[in-house]
Design a protein around this motif. Structure first.
Motif, PDB file in Angstrom:
ATOM      1  N   THR A   1       0.825  -1.196   0.000  1.00 47.86           N
ATOM      2  CA  THR A   1       0.000   0.000   0.000  1.00 47.86           C
ATOM      3  C   THR A   1       0.871   1.262   0.000  1.00 47.86           C
ATOM      4  O   THR A   1       2.082   1.212   0.208  1.00 47.86           O
ATOM      5  CB  THR A   1      -0.926   0.049   1.230  1.00 47.86           C
ATOM      6  N   THR A   2       0.215   2.396  -0.207  1.00 47.80           N
ATOM      7  CA  THR A   2       0.889   3.701  -0.186  1.00 47.80           C
ATOM      8  C   THR A   2       0.844   4.330   1.202  1.00 47.80           C
ATOM      9  O   THR A   2       1.348   5.437   1.402  1.00 47.80           O
ATOM     10  CB  THR A   2       0.201   4.661  -1.168  1.00 47.80           C
ATOM     11  N   ILE A   3       0.235   3.655   2.158  1.00 47.55           N
ATOM     12  CA  ILE A   3       0.026   4.221   3.490  1.00 47.55           C
ATOM     13  C   ILE A   3       1.359   4.443   4.208  1.00 47.55           C
ATOM     14  O   ILE A   3       2.223   3.566   4.222  1.00 47.55           O
ATOM     15  CB  ILE A   3      -0.880   3.298   4.332  1.00 47.55           C
ATOM     16  N   ASP A   4       1.502   5.620   4.803  1.00 47.88           N
ATOM     17  CA  ASP A   4       2.649   5.943   5.645  1.00 47.88           C
ATOM     18  C   ASP A   4       2.243   5.621   7.088  1.00 47.88           C
ATOM     19  O   ASP A   4       1.319   6.243   7.617  1.00 47.88           O
ATOM     20  CB  ASP A   4       2.996   7.425   5.500  1.00 47.88           C
ATOM     21  N   PRO A   5       2.920   4.664   7.740  1.00 45.90           N
ATOM     22  CA  PRO A   5       2.483   4.272   9.088  1.00 45.90           C
ATOM     23  C   PRO A   5       2.493   5.424  10.085  1.00 45.90           C
ATOM     24  O   PRO A   5       1.638   5.470  10.982  1.00 45.90           O
ATOM     25  CB  PRO A   5       3.488   3.179   9.486  1.00 45.90           C
ATOM     26  N   ALA A   6       3.424   6.365   9.949  1.00 43.18           N
ATOM     27  CA  ALA A   6       3.464   7.498  10.881  1.00 43.18           C
ATOM     28  C   ALA A   6       2.237   8.379  10.724  1.00 43.18           C
ATOM     29  O   ALA A   6       1.660   8.852  11.714  1.00 43.18           O
ATOM     30  CB  ALA A   6       4.739   8.314  10.642  1.00 43.18           C
ATOM     31  N   VAL A   7       1.813   8.605   9.476  1.00 39.01           N
ATOM     32  CA  VAL A   7       0.630   9.432   9.218  1.00 39.01           C
ATOM     33  C   VAL A   7      -0.625   8.723   9.709  1.00 39.01           C
ATOM     34  O   VAL A   7      -1.507   9.335  10.327  1.00 39.01           O
ATOM     35  CB  VAL A   7       0.525   9.764   7.719  1.00 39.01           C
ATOM     36  N   GLN A   8      -0.717   7.424   9.444  1.00 37.95           N
ATOM     37  CA  GLN A   8      -1.874   6.643   9.867  1.00 37.95           C
ATOM     38  C   GLN A   8      -2.007   6.655  11.390  1.00 37.95           C
ATOM     39  O   GLN A   8      -3.097   6.883  11.929  1.00 37.95           O
ATOM     40  CB  GLN A   8      -1.739   5.202   9.361  1.00 37.95           C
ATOM     41  N   LYS A   9      -0.915   6.416  12.072  1.00 34.84           N
ATOM     42  CA  LYS A   9      -0.956   6.383  13.535  1.00 34.84           C
ATOM     43  C   LYS A   9      -1.294   7.756  14.114  1.00 34.84           C
ATOM     44  O   LYS A   9      -2.048   7.858  15.090  1.00 34.84           O
ATOM     45  CB  LYS A   9       0.386   5.899  14.078  1.00 34.84           C
ATOM     46  N   ALA A  10      -0.754   8.810  13.520  1.00 31.85           N
ATOM     47  CA  ALA A  10      -1.032  10.161  14.010  1.00 31.85           C
ATOM     48  C   ALA A  10      -2.517  10.486  13.900  1.00 31.85           C
ATOM     49  O   ALA A  10      -3.127  11.047  14.827  1.00 31.85           O
ATOM     50  CB  ALA A  10      -0.205  11.181  13.234  1.00 31.85           C
ATOM     51  N   GLY A  11      -3.127  10.151  12.774  1.00 31.29           N
ATOM     52  CA  GLY A  11      -4.548  10.408  12.589  1.00 31.29           C
ATOM     53  C   GLY A  11      -5.415   9.586  13.516  1.00 31.29           C
ATOM     54  O   GLY A  11      -6.394  10.086  14.086  1.00 31.29           O
ATOM     55  N   TYR A  12      -5.049   8.319  13.692  1.00 34.65           N
ATOM     56  CA  TYR A  12      -5.833   7.421  14.544  1.00 34.65           C
ATOM     57  C   TYR A  12      -5.793   7.880  15.997  1.00 34.65           C
ATOM     58  O   TYR A  12      -6.816   7.902  16.692  1.00 34.65           O
ATOM     59  CB  TYR A  12      -5.292   6.000  14.413  1.00 34.65           C
ATOM     60  N   ARG A  13      -4.596   8.266  16.456  1.00 28.44           N
ATOM     61  CA  ARG A  13      -4.479   8.740  17.839  1.00 28.44           C
ATOM     62  C   ARG A  13      -5.250  10.040  18.046  1.00 28.44           C
ATOM     63  O   ARG A  13      -5.892  10.243  19.083  1.00 28.44           O
ATOM     64  CB  ARG A  13      -3.004   8.943  18.183  1.00 28.44           C
TER      65      ARG A  13
END
Length: 484
Positions: A134-146
């Motif tokens: 995927t194109t997902i950046d784990p840092a961006v995903q985690k920041a949004g989820y938190r």
């Protein structure tokens, strides 16, 4: 041979020929259909006979497989399931599959013909499952989820230059690993999720269009500049305050009664989110010109694939002038997904060029060799607005963050632009409004990110609902993570 015996022999021969024909038809023409029939237990047995391929985020698998003691030898497992469920979807031995798990199910279970070697084809052996990067950046995903934790909402972050989706968050979420198997606990977990009134199974980022509120004013402003109604965001408009909706006695006012909205220019009107300015602007343009501009950004397209298909965002057609005025402030029957509003912000951040949103980078076989690569692609020709219009609106969005309603998105060292929105909800606006924030950030080195956030927090006090208060902090967290 006597006549009765000859007739019996011919009849038996005809039966044998018919049986052979039927068997040939079943094994040939109908073989594929039966092979793919979900009611055929051999399909599930074959799918789960070996570990599945994985879905990758940042090059690392966020899925796996675990051995079982049943005839379905392996079941799917998930790492950080609730975090990545809006991206992966689920695959369950009982309840089927959706999203990437479904779209690339053949690749993941090894039945995709592109994975087969000549020896596999000859022996009819299933190949080792491939992977979906995927194109997902784990840092961006985690920041949004938190940042969204405890709220009902969604957020999408995009790279404006490529259309790559860097983050896709939907809350509340669910853990797809809790019902991936086939025993009683899996059935209980599915039943519990299905009964949840907050519907965690819904991907709000892609599949839940809602009124976009004042974030839609960016689309109206773009239409005004593109059609020459105004030449720049600093040219005064012709806007009374309050504004009487055409052919009615209803007076439209502004949330901030002290805001300088009368005859305000577009920059000031965005800064203070003046309803009166954009309602009249939509009427002056006419619904057809606003609709044409909205569609260049992706509205009214029911085939926006990421590759997971997004719900259609709507700008309505059949409106009178009063309804057109309300549509100009993101109300009436306007509907938008967070992905759609991220596309609006992405196009403006990219000089007017809109890239097709893409969540998958490449597909690989079991050995890591690329099967299919997904590069950047223009959305509908790519040009949503001119570079001049994009530059004008980017500047005005910066004013919103620096001096206006979007101060919650400021990030030191980055240039940030945004637009807040608070969308009415319920009959006569009786429900808790939806809070929106759309934005972009640049680091001065050519790196950019566009973000859209929506919060539908029914537990918040009505007077505490604002795009700046509820949604902007999530956008800020994701932009900061993307450009850290």
């Amino acid at each position: 041979m006597n006549k009765p015996l000859r007739r019996a022999s011919i009849f038996c021969l005809a039966l044998i020929v018919a049986l052979m024909g039927w068997a040939t038809w079943i094994q040939g023409a109908k073989a594929g259909e039966y092979k793919e029939d979900p009611h055929n237990p051999r399909v599930a047995i074959g799918k789960y006979a070996a570990p599945l391929g994985n879905i990758l985020v940042g090059g690392e698998p966020v899925t796996g497989s675990a051995a079982t003691s049943s005839t379905l030898k392996y079941k799917r497992t998930y790492k950080d399931g609730p975090l990545y469920a809006p991206v992966t979807g689920f695959t369950s031995q009982i309840f089927g599959h959706n999203q990437l798990e479904s779209l690339y199910g053949d690749l993941l279970d090894g039945s995709d013909s592109r994975l087969q070697s000549p020896a596999d084809a000859l022996t009819r052996t299933r190949a080792k499952g491939g992977d979906v990067a995927t194109t997902i950046d784990p840092a961006v995903q985690k920041a949004g989820y938190r940042a969204l934790d405890g709220k009902k909402g969604a957020a999408v972050a995009m790279d404006p230059d490529t259309g790559r989706i860097l983050g896709m968050v939907s809350t509340p979420s669910y853990d797809p690993g809790t019902f991936a198997g086939s025993d009683g606990s899996d059935q209980k977990a599915w039943k519990k999720m299905s009964a949840d009134p907050d519907h965690p199974e819904v991907n709000r980022a892609l599949r839940q269009p809602l009124p976009p509120g004042s974030t839609f004013k960016l689309v109206v402003a773009a239409a005004a500049l593109e059609n020459g109604l105004y030449s720049s965001v600093d040219e005064p408009t012709h806007s009374p305050d309050p504004y009487t909706l055409p052919h009615t006695r209803t007076k439209l006012t502004n949330e901030n009664r002290a805001a300088p909205c009368k005859n305000a220019d577009i920059r000031t009107a965005l800064q203070y989110s003046c309803n009166t300015v954009f309602a009249k602007m939509a009427v002056d343009l006419g619904k057809d010109k606003v609709k044409a501009q909205a569609e260049k950004f992706g509205f009214n397209d029911d085939k926006v694939d990421t590759p997971v298909r997004a719900g259609k965002s709507v700008y309505p057609s059949d409106m009178d002038e009063a309804q057109t005025a309300l549509s100009g402030i993101g109300q009436f029957d306007d509907q938008a997904t967070p992905l759609q509003m991220a596309m609006v912000s992405s196009a403006l951040a990219n000089g007017g060029e809109l890239k097709k949103p893409q969540m998958v980078d490449k597909l690989t076989d079991g050995g890591g060799n690329t099967v299919q690569d997904f590069g950047p692609a223009a959305y509908r020709g790519g040009k949503a607005v001119s570079a001049h219009t994009a530059g004008q609106l980017k500047s005005a969005m910066q004013t919103v963050v620096d001096k206006g309603t979007g101060s919650g998105a400021k990030i030191g060292g980055l240039t940030v632009g945004g637009k807040t929105g608070t969308a009415q909800h319920g009959v006569d606006n009786s429900g808790t409004p939806y809070a929106w924030f759309v934005s972009y950030a640049e680091d001065g080195k050519g790196h950019r990110v566009a973000v859209a956030v929506m919060v539908e927090d029914g537990h918040a006090a009505r007077n505490e609902v604002s795009g700046n208060g509820l949604a902007a902090p999530t956008a800020r967290a994701m932009m900061k993570a993307a450009l850290a």
